[in-house]
Design a protein around this motif. Sequence first.
Motif, PDB file in Angstrom:
ATOM      1  N   VAL B 209       0.873  -1.185   0.000  1.00 26.18           N
ATOM      2  CA  VAL B 209       0.000   0.000   0.000  1.00 26.18           C
ATOM      3  C   VAL B 209       0.902   1.225   0.000  1.00 26.18           C
ATOM      4  O   VAL B 209       1.906   1.253   0.717  1.00 26.18           O
ATOM      5  CB  VAL B 209      -0.894   0.034   1.277  1.00 26.18           C
ATOM      6  N   ILE B 210       0.561   2.241  -0.819  1.00 28.45           N
ATOM      7  CA  ILE B 210       1.396   3.441  -0.894  1.00 28.45           C
ATOM      8  C   ILE B 210       0.542   4.633  -0.457  1.00 28.45           C
ATOM      9  O   ILE B 210      -0.505   4.890  -1.047  1.00 28.45           O
ATOM     10  CB  ILE B 210       1.923   3.661  -2.331  1.00 28.45           C
ATOM     11  N   ALA B 211       0.998   5.329   0.587  1.00 29.12           N
ATOM     12  CA  ALA B 211       0.208   6.448   1.108  1.00 29.12           C
ATOM     13  C   ALA B 211       1.012   7.743   1.033  1.00 29.12           C
ATOM     14  O   ALA B 211       2.223   7.743   1.277  1.00 29.12           O
ATOM     15  CB  ALA B 211      -0.202   6.170   2.558  1.00 29.12           C
ATOM     16  N   PHE B 212       0.329   8.825   0.656  1.00 26.75           N
ATOM     17  CA  PHE B 212       0.999  10.114   0.482  1.00 26.75           C
ATOM     18  C   PHE B 212       0.312  11.202   1.292  1.00 26.75           C
ATOM     19  O   PHE B 212      -0.922  11.244   1.354  1.00 26.75           O
ATOM     20  CB  PHE B 212       0.922  10.566  -0.987  1.00 26.75           C
ATOM     21  N   TYR B 213       1.113  12.105   1.840  1.00 22.53           N
ATOM     22  CA  TYR B 213       0.578  13.393   2.289  1.00 22.53           C
ATOM     23  C   TYR B 213       1.141  14.444   1.330  1.00 22.53           C
ATOM     24  O   TYR B 213       2.362  14.609   1.232  1.00 22.53           O
ATOM     25  CB  TYR B 213       0.989  13.705   3.729  1.00 22.53           C
ATOM     26  N   VAL B 214       0.245  15.100   0.583  1.00 21.53           N
ATOM     27  CA  VAL B 214       0.673  16.036  -0.459  1.00 21.53           C
ATOM     28  C   VAL B 214       0.141  17.427  -0.143  1.00 21.53           C
ATOM     29  O   VAL B 214      -1.027  17.582   0.218  1.00 21.53           O
ATOM     30  CB  VAL B 214       0.112  15.601  -1.840  1.00 21.53           C
ATOM     31  N   SER B 241      -3.687  18.451   1.621  1.00 26.68           N
ATOM     32  CA  SER B 241      -4.135  19.649   2.318  1.00 26.68           C
ATOM     33  C   SER B 241      -4.375  20.745   1.288  1.00 26.68           C
ATOM     34  O   SER B 241      -4.033  20.603   0.118  1.00 26.68           O
ATOM     35  CB  SER B 241      -3.100  20.092   3.352  1.00 26.68           C
ATOM     36  N   GLY B 242      -4.965  21.855   1.743  1.00 21.58           N
ATOM     37  CA  GLY B 242      -5.284  22.951   0.821  1.00 21.58           C
ATOM     38  C   GLY B 242      -6.703  22.833   0.320  1.00 21.58           C
ATOM     39  O   GLY B 242      -6.962  22.934  -0.872  1.00 21.58           O
ATOM     40  N   LYS B 243      -7.643  22.602   1.252  1.00 23.63           N
ATOM     41  CA  LYS B 243      -9.023  22.402   0.836  1.00 23.63           C
ATOM     42  C   LYS B 243      -9.834  23.697   0.867  1.00 23.63           C
ATOM     43  O   LYS B 243     -10.932  23.749   0.355  1.00 23.63           O
ATOM     44  CB  LYS B 243      -9.707  21.381   1.747  1.00 23.63           C
ATOM     45  N   SER B 257     -15.343  28.963 -11.393  1.00 28.51           N
ATOM     46  CA  SER B 257     -15.689  29.273 -10.018  1.00 28.51           C
ATOM     47  C   SER B 257     -16.072  28.030  -9.227  1.00 28.51           C
ATOM     48  O   SER B 257     -15.788  27.929  -8.038  1.00 28.51           O
ATOM     49  CB  SER B 257     -16.784  30.340 -10.022  1.00 28.51           C
ATOM     50  N   MET B 258     -16.696  27.057  -9.897  1.00 31.30           N
ATOM     51  CA  MET B 258     -17.132  25.859  -9.149  1.00 31.30           C
ATOM     52  C   MET B 258     -16.074  24.765  -9.111  1.00 31.30           C
ATOM     53  O   MET B 258     -16.101  23.923  -8.222  1.00 31.30           O
ATOM     54  CB  MET B 258     -18.435  25.324  -9.743  1.00 31.30           C
ATOM     55  N   ALA B 259     -15.177  24.752 -10.084  1.00 31.03           N
ATOM     56  CA  ALA B 259     -14.148  23.712 -10.115  1.00 31.03           C
ATOM     57  C   ALA B 259     -12.918  24.219  -9.383  1.00 31.03           C
ATOM     58  O   ALA B 259     -11.884  24.502  -9.984  1.00 31.03           O
ATOM     59  CB  ALA B 259     -13.818  23.336 -11.557  1.00 31.03           C
ATOM     60  N   GLY B 260     -13.012  24.366  -8.068  1.00 36.12           N
ATOM     61  CA  GLY B 260     -11.887  24.835  -7.252  1.00 36.12           C
ATOM     62  C   GLY B 260     -10.825  23.745  -7.136  1.00 36.12           C
ATOM     63  O   GLY B 260     -11.052  22.597  -7.519  1.00 36.12           O
ATOM     64  N   ASP B 261      -9.657  24.106  -6.577  1.00 37.97           N
ATOM     65  CA  ASP B 261      -8.546  23.148  -6.482  1.00 37.97           C
ATOM     66  C   ASP B 261      -8.961  21.855  -5.811  1.00 37.97           C
ATOM     67  O   ASP B 261      -8.617  20.774  -6.253  1.00 37.97           O
ATOM     68  CB  ASP B 261      -7.400  23.755  -5.657  1.00 37.97           C
ATOM     69  N   TYR B 262      -9.697  21.984  -4.702  1.00 36.35           N
ATOM     70  CA  TYR B 262     -10.035  20.778  -3.972  1.00 36.35           C
ATOM     71  C   TYR B 262     -11.055  19.923  -4.711  1.00 36.35           C
ATOM     72  O   TYR B 262     -10.919  18.701  -4.794  1.00 36.35           O
ATOM     73  CB  TYR B 262     -10.545  21.102  -2.557  1.00 36.35           C
ATOM     74  N   GLU B 263     -12.090  20.578  -5.256  1.00 39.53           N
ATOM     75  CA  GLU B 263     -13.120  19.826  -5.980  1.00 39.53           C
ATOM     76  C   GLU B 263     -12.490  19.029  -7.125  1.00 39.53           C
ATOM     77  O   GLU B 263     -12.838  17.883  -7.368  1.00 39.53           O
ATOM     78  CB  GLU B 263     -14.186  20.773  -6.556  1.00 39.53           C
ATOM     79  N   PHE B 265      -9.281  18.049  -7.411  1.00 42.72           N
ATOM     80  CA  PHE B 265      -8.456  16.944  -6.892  1.00 42.72           C
ATOM     81  C   PHE B 265      -9.319  15.756  -6.497  1.00 42.72           C
ATOM     82  O   PHE B 265      -9.059  14.612  -6.866  1.00 42.72           O
ATOM     83  CB  PHE B 265      -7.617  17.397  -5.686  1.00 42.72           C
ATOM     84  N   SER B 266     -10.366  16.045  -5.730  1.00 44.28           N
ATOM     85  CA  SER B 266     -11.180  14.978  -5.190  1.00 44.28           C
ATOM     86  C   SER B 266     -11.852  14.172  -6.310  1.00 44.28           C
ATOM     87  O   SER B 266     -11.878  12.936  -6.283  1.00 44.28           O
ATOM     88  CB  SER B 266     -12.220  15.614  -4.259  1.00 44.28           C
ATOM     89  N   ALA B 267     -12.365  14.879  -7.325  1.00 47.46           N
ATOM     90  CA  ALA B 267     -13.047  14.204  -8.427  1.00 47.46           C
ATOM     91  C   ALA B 267     -12.071  13.374  -9.261  1.00 47.46           C
ATOM     92  O   ALA B 267     -12.329  12.215  -9.590  1.00 47.46           O
ATOM     93  CB  ALA B 267     -13.735  15.236  -9.320  1.00 47.46           C
ATOM     94  N   VAL B 268     -10.926  13.986  -9.545  1.00 53.91           N
ATOM     95  CA  VAL B 268      -9.955  13.321 -10.407  1.00 53.91           C
ATOM     96  C   VAL B 268      -9.338  12.121  -9.687  1.00 53.91           C
ATOM     97  O   VAL B 268      -9.070  11.075 -10.295  1.00 53.91           O
ATOM     98  CB  VAL B 268      -8.892  14.355 -10.838  1.00 53.91           C
ATOM     99  N   ALA B 269      -9.128  12.247  -8.380  1.00 53.93           N
ATOM    100  CA  ALA B 269      -8.581  11.141  -7.608  1.00 53.93           C
ATOM    101  C   ALA B 269      -9.500   9.924  -7.745  1.00 53.93           C
ATOM    102  O   ALA B 269      -9.048   8.827  -8.074  1.00 53.93           O
ATOM    103  CB  ALA B 269      -8.433  11.548  -6.145  1.00 53.93           C
ATOM    104  N   SER B 270     -10.797  10.125  -7.537  1.00 56.07           N
ATOM    105  CA  SER B 270     -11.660   8.939  -7.573  1.00 56.07           C
ATOM    106  C   SER B 270     -11.808   8.427  -9.005  1.00 56.07           C
ATOM    107  O   SER B 270     -11.949   7.228  -9.225  1.00 56.07           O
ATOM    108  CB  SER B 270     -13.006   9.204  -6.900  1.00 56.07           C
ATOM    109  N   GLN B 271     -11.706   9.311  -9.987  1.00 58.43           N
ATOM    110  CA  GLN B 271     -11.775   8.864 -11.389  1.00 58.43           C
ATOM    111  C   GLN B 271     -10.659   7.858 -11.709  1.00 58.43           C
ATOM    112  O   GLN B 271     -10.859   6.920 -12.465  1.00 58.43           O
ATOM    113  CB  GLN B 271     -11.656  10.091 -12.303  1.00 58.43           C
TER     114      GLN B 271
END
Lengths: 236, 455
Positions: B209-214, B241-243, B257-263, B265-271
Amino acid sequence: MLKKGIRDILSASKDMGWVLEPQAKHLFSLAGLEVPRFTWATTEGEAVRFAQEIGYPVVAKVVSPRIVHKSDRDGVVLGIDSDAELAETFSRFSQVENFAGVLVEEMMSGLELIAGAKIDYQFGPVILLGIGGTGVEIYRDITLRMAPLRERDVESMIKDLKAGRLLEGYRGSEPINRSELIRLLITFSGLVMELEEFIESIDLNPVICSSTSCVVADARIMLKETGGNPQSQWHG
Amino acid sequence: MNFNALFKPKTLAVIGVSLNNDRHPANVIYYKNNLRFQAEVFPVNDRGGILQGDTVYARVSDIPQKVDLAVIAVRAQMVPDIMAECIEAKVGGAVVISGGFAEIGRKDLQERMVSLASEAGFPFIGPNCLGIYSPPHMDTFFLPSERMVSPNKGRVALVSQSGGTLVDQMTKFANEGIGLSLAVSIGNKALIRELDLLRYFAHDPGTDVIAFYVEGFEKNEGREFVLATGRCPKPVIVLKSGKSPGGGRAISSHTASMAGDYEVFSAVASQYGVVEARNEFELVSFCEALSCYNQPIEGRIGIITTSGGHGALAVDACFSHGLSVPTLSEQHQAEIREQVSPRVQAIASFSNPIDLTGSAVDDDFIAAAKFLSSMEEVDCVLILLLPYTPGVTSDLAARLSQIYRQADKPLMAYVPHVEKYRIFIEGFEFNRIPVAHSIEGAVHMAEAMRRCQPC
């Protein structure tokens, strides 16, 4: 490789920083997306002739390099159903600053969605799908994916929307044409990949979806401030 | 670049030891490696001399053996020259502990290092970092061993931009019984970045398992990272971090305006199948669950408890995490009832959750777990174990793990984590059944497996 027509539109809009709606519509139709029948009328006569040709009701929108958000400036009139009303609208629009004509187009009906694109610093081109219209930032029922989209990305995007049931036909309304929506998003995502170095973001809002089609009823392309030159990208 | 010299060095040079200040980071690193790790370690200081009876070498090239890894802890201005000496002396790679580079505006110094290293194909971690914790080979953290809480050797690799966060997570790993294969603090990540380490650990036989804090990616680096994750056969967990939403910059499109950095990241990560940990608690639970199991589940949870309240809270937690708790048919309920002890038959409830009541004994848990594990409708079983239930013993975990081995359906446990119940907790840890210290934590573990979908 971007079509020449698309590159021309981008070049012509570069100084303004965004693309006027009639040109944006033209660009998307060149890329294979469906847009309403429209004309960019600079005289009242042209506007009325076109409306008579396609038949009322029509939509009229003001075109001005100074007006990015037309609704905020009362620059959109829906459901115009006579020569007189169109003429009156044209004359009101012609008073706005830097008036550059009126966009007259076919009136579409159906479910309003938003499809958007943004060039993200960390992740590059991303595509947004959501429930559209003017309340889009209030409901914020949206979902995002990295482009280029695969068909299963689009399927999962549709599933993500809280109001996804509206797409399946809710309380008597017909379901939207899902395969047209998938086609639109995949075509759009392919185009965005090619536009990556020129654009900052795009809103197709609304995309009007019915049981037969998905039509880009309004389009806004914000260009990158220090974007590349689309002409110099072309080497024959 | 070959990273083996970085992670499994046989010889280590610690450059910058002090002859008169034993609290100097280089001295801490030298002593701990000299006393506690396998790599042979050599102290370096340009004035030479003797440190606690050991020869201090003036230059890395004076060391009589080939050096695999150099730990550089000298003043920032001197680092590029020292790195050039290491390259000249054919050292295999470096960890640059020193700060004073891009983080304080000295990009020039950092760029000099990067260009030296890139030209020579010389891998280095840092600068401005703790470096690498790779037992039993070595540990470049300048923290006294006595003060560190070290997790057991295990199968999770942990990579962090922040050294402090990394050490803190290691403490939590130790507390939860999660084993660590390697930990890397990458600091300014001038040369070796998350993507390089993802590629390395994807092929590291010691890591599952590979875990990152970015904290942040460079331009388009996030894209490459998620695409690489999509191709990585091992679970990849990211805490980013940086949410908080960006500043008040006027944004002229709805999408921007709606596609902020966190949104994004979160969407692309699960994709692309990156398991996003939304906070540090999730990071720990996800590492624990995915280091025990790596099959994805849909999230249809069967729950076994001896307390109706625990069952109800677990159901709520499942729903709030998008997991389902399928109802069992009358037929199935009757079948389970037949298999439990007579005292329990009369009073227990056999819908899902199965509440065996305070009269339950180990055999009842086993019967219920066996049954749920055999059901098509259930793909993960949650055991809420209250060690004060009179008929329950500390043997239960070992017996439950047998059921997992036969039915291949993941089991997650909750046991209240207090010293008195240590023997129950260890029973689960020892038998590689993830065990949480809250109901919510156990549900998180199931959620990790649902989010870890191959793409």
